[in-house]
Design a protein around this motif. Structure first.
Motif, short mmCIF file in Angstrom:
data_model
loop_
_atom_site.label_atom_id
_atom_site.label_comp_id
_atom_site.label_asym_id
_atom_site.label_seq_id
_atom_site.Cartn_x
_atom_site.Cartn_y
_atom_site.Cartn_z
N VAL A 134 0.83 -1.21 0.00
CA VAL A 134 0.00 0.00 0.00
C VAL A 134 0.86 1.26 0.00
O VAL A 134 0.47 2.28 -0.57
CB VAL A 134 -0.99 0.00 1.18
N SER A 135 2.04 1.19 0.62
CA SER A 135 2.94 2.35 0.58
C SER A 135 3.39 2.63 -0.85
O SER A 135 3.46 3.80 -1.28
CB SER A 135 4.16 2.11 1.47
N GLU A 150 0.59 4.26 -2.72
CA GLU A 150 0.48 5.67 -2.35
C GLU A 150 1.52 6.51 -3.10
O GLU A 150 1.20 7.60 -3.60
CB GLU A 150 0.66 5.82 -0.84
N ARG A 151 2.73 6.00 -3.19
CA ARG A 151 3.77 6.77 -3.89
C ARG A 151 3.45 6.90 -5.38
O ARG A 151 3.57 7.99 -5.97
CB ARG A 151 5.13 6.09 -3.71
N HIS A 186 0.60 6.87 -6.86
CA HIS A 186 -0.58 7.70 -7.13
C HIS A 186 -0.54 9.06 -6.43
O HIS A 186 -1.50 9.83 -6.53
CB HIS A 186 -1.85 6.95 -6.71
N LEU A 246 -0.65 9.72 -3.25
CA LEU A 246 -1.56 9.78 -2.11
C LEU A 246 -0.79 10.13 -0.84
O LEU A 246 0.40 9.83 -0.72
CB LEU A 246 -2.25 8.42 -1.91
N PRO A 247 -1.45 10.73 0.13
CA PRO A 247 -0.78 10.99 1.41
C PRO A 247 -0.36 9.67 2.08
O PRO A 247 -1.06 8.67 1.97
CB PRO A 247 -1.86 11.70 2.24
N GLU A 248 0.76 9.70 2.75
CA GLU A 248 1.22 8.51 3.45
C GLU A 248 0.20 8.11 4.52
O GLU A 248 -0.26 8.95 5.30
CB GLU A 248 2.57 8.77 4.10
N ARG A 251 -2.80 6.86 3.77
CA ARG A 251 -4.18 6.91 3.25
C ARG A 251 -4.78 5.52 3.09
O ARG A 251 -5.97 5.32 3.32
CB ARG A 251 -4.20 7.65 1.90
N LEU A 252 -3.97 4.56 2.69
CA LEU A 252 -4.46 3.20 2.48
C LEU A 252 -4.22 2.36 3.73
O LEU A 252 -3.09 1.96 4.02
CB LEU A 252 -3.75 2.57 1.26
N ARG A 253 -5.30 2.13 4.45
CA ARG A 253 -5.24 1.31 5.66
C ARG A 253 -5.99 0.01 5.39
O ARG A 253 -6.70 -0.11 4.39
CB ARG A 253 -5.84 2.08 6.83
N ARG A 292 -1.47 1.71 10.23
CA ARG A 292 -1.94 1.09 8.99
C ARG A 292 -3.13 0.17 9.19
O ARG A 292 -4.00 0.06 8.33
CB ARG A 292 -0.81 0.28 8.33
#
Length: 418
Positions: free
Chosen positions: A199-200, A203-204, A206, A208-210, A212-214, A244
């Motif tokens: 998910v990290s 995020e990178r 796209h 996305l803020p670190e 955001r995907l939990r 997370r």
């Protein structure tokens, strides 16, 4: 007044306990007070449509009608007549307005093994439909997917489905606020750390803020409850993936089968299930991670509807009493008893809880001398009842003198002080 201990002693103790202070702050922040759904509904990955919640609500109301209506069904599954009368209009309104609180589009056991081309297409289609339902305000407050596990045989497929789903959502309007991702069949902490890596990276890619995907972790293997080294890996998850993990969900049937329990006796109330869930409960206490019980596959349809409704209502109530405010539902006919049992639980306990909160607020003495921890538990109970719709905010203010903000501060004092 003078004391005997010099300041250097206190300084030395502070230094000794600095690591403990940091651990308590980092790993045990307490619940954040946000809404937790009372259930998660699972549907196969190729069956979701934007209209599905409406269709499930219609089917749930029809099922209740066959039982003589919600109030009659509530009495038949064990609620007192007074509580059933209070609960019935609330449940009827709930089934019309928001029959599903949390929806998981399943690409794991409920979907099975299909060709890569078929699963690719279904994952993209599901994401587009989630985007459409969110845009049309049809989507439940929480919605997402369960992809295949990070075991060797399914790892690449699970990551690919996760990637396709998240990427398509972003390309079609962005991620819904209540996005939910479920990692199944977790056996080791390393698999959770690998999910953090996945998910990290998304995020990178796209922007996305670190954080955001939990995601949720499914506890459905004995190895997560008791590892080969004699430790409980489930207790290490909060520190292994800080910020997370949203919660832990118990997997009734995978866990039971792995222990050699025959199909007839696999149940949420089996002693083996209770042991696993008690370990989960201790593992997440104070961390802010949420707990969800699993499902029952005894469906209230056909000739067995009456007994299945009673069983489902009993299991929902049992979970709530044991500190599991959420569970899974697998069929529309389970929705009436999900909300009947849940609302009945909160309505049953509300008069006593509200009276005790009022005594504390007014500084008067009731029949129970509540300690701060119990006060928090009372506030959490009432607030959960409000958030799920069993109790109104107006009732709470009238009965306790507390508004929503004051109730939230009582329920999560550590969060409120940060």
């Amino acid at each position: 007044m003078s004391t005997a201990l010099p300041a250097a002693v206190l300084a030395a103790i502070d230094a000794r306990l600095a690591a403990t202070d940091a651990l308590l702050t980092r790993a045990y922040p307490g619940d954040d007070g946000s809404r937790q759904p009372v259930h998660t509904v699972y549907v196969p990955g190729d069956t979701f449509t934007p209209e599905l919640p409406i269709e499930w609500g219609r089917s749930a109301r029809a099922a209740a009608t066959t039982a003589g209506g919600v109030e009659a069904l509530a009495i038949r599954v064990g609620l007192e007549a007074r509580v059933a009368a209070d609960v019935a209009p609330l449940v009827e309104e709930k089934l019309s307005r928001e029959p599903i609180e949390d929806l998981r589009i399943d690409f794991e056991d409920g979907y099975g093994v299909r060709s890569d081309e078929v699963e690719d297409a279904d994952a993209v289609r599901a994401a587009k439909r989630v985007a459409a339902s969110t845009g049309a305000n049809f989507a439940p407050p929480f919605i997402g997917i369960r992809f295949k596990s990070f075991e060797a045989a399914t790892r690449a497929r699970g990551i690919r489905t996760l990637d396709l789903f998240v990427t398509t959502l972003i390309e079609h309007g962005g991620l819904p606020d209540g996005l939910a991702l479920t990692l199944p069949k977790v056996s080791t902490v390393a698999q959770v750390e690998a999910m953090v890596d996945a998910v990290s990276a998304l995020e990178r890619v796209h922007g996305l803020p670190e954080g955001r995907l939990r995601f949720e972790v499914q506890v459905e293997t004995p190895q997560l409850v008791l590892g080969a080294d004699g430790r409980a890996p489930v207790a290490e998850l909060a520190l292994a993936a800080p910020g997370r993990i949203v919660g832990l969900h118990y997997g009734t049937y995978d866990y039971s089968a792995a222990l050699g329990i025959s199909a007839r006796y696999q149940s949420l109330e089996h002693p083996a299930a209770d042991h696993a869930k008690q370990v989960m409960q201790v593992a997440v206490a104070g961390t802010g991670l949420r707990l969800s019980d699993g499902s029952t596959n005894i469906l209230p349809i056909g000739d067995r509807a009456e007994s299945a409704w009673r069983l489902h209502a009993w299991l929902v109530r049992r979970s709530l009493e044991r500190g599991f405010p959420q569970g899974w539902d697998l069929h529309p006919a389970q929705l009436p008893t999900r909300f009947i049992a849940t609302y009945g639980y909160y309505r049953d306990g509300y008069p006593e809880a509200s009276a005790r909160l009022r005594h504390v607020r007014e500084g008067t003495v009731g029949t129970v001398l509540d300690e701060p921890a119990t006060l928090r538990a009372l506030a959490v109970f009432v607030r959960r009842g409000v958030l799920c719709g069993a109790i109104t905010a107006a009732e709470v203010t009238a009965d306790t003198g507390l508004d929503e903000q004051a109730l939230a501060r009582l329920a999560s004092p550590r969060r409120a002080s940060q």
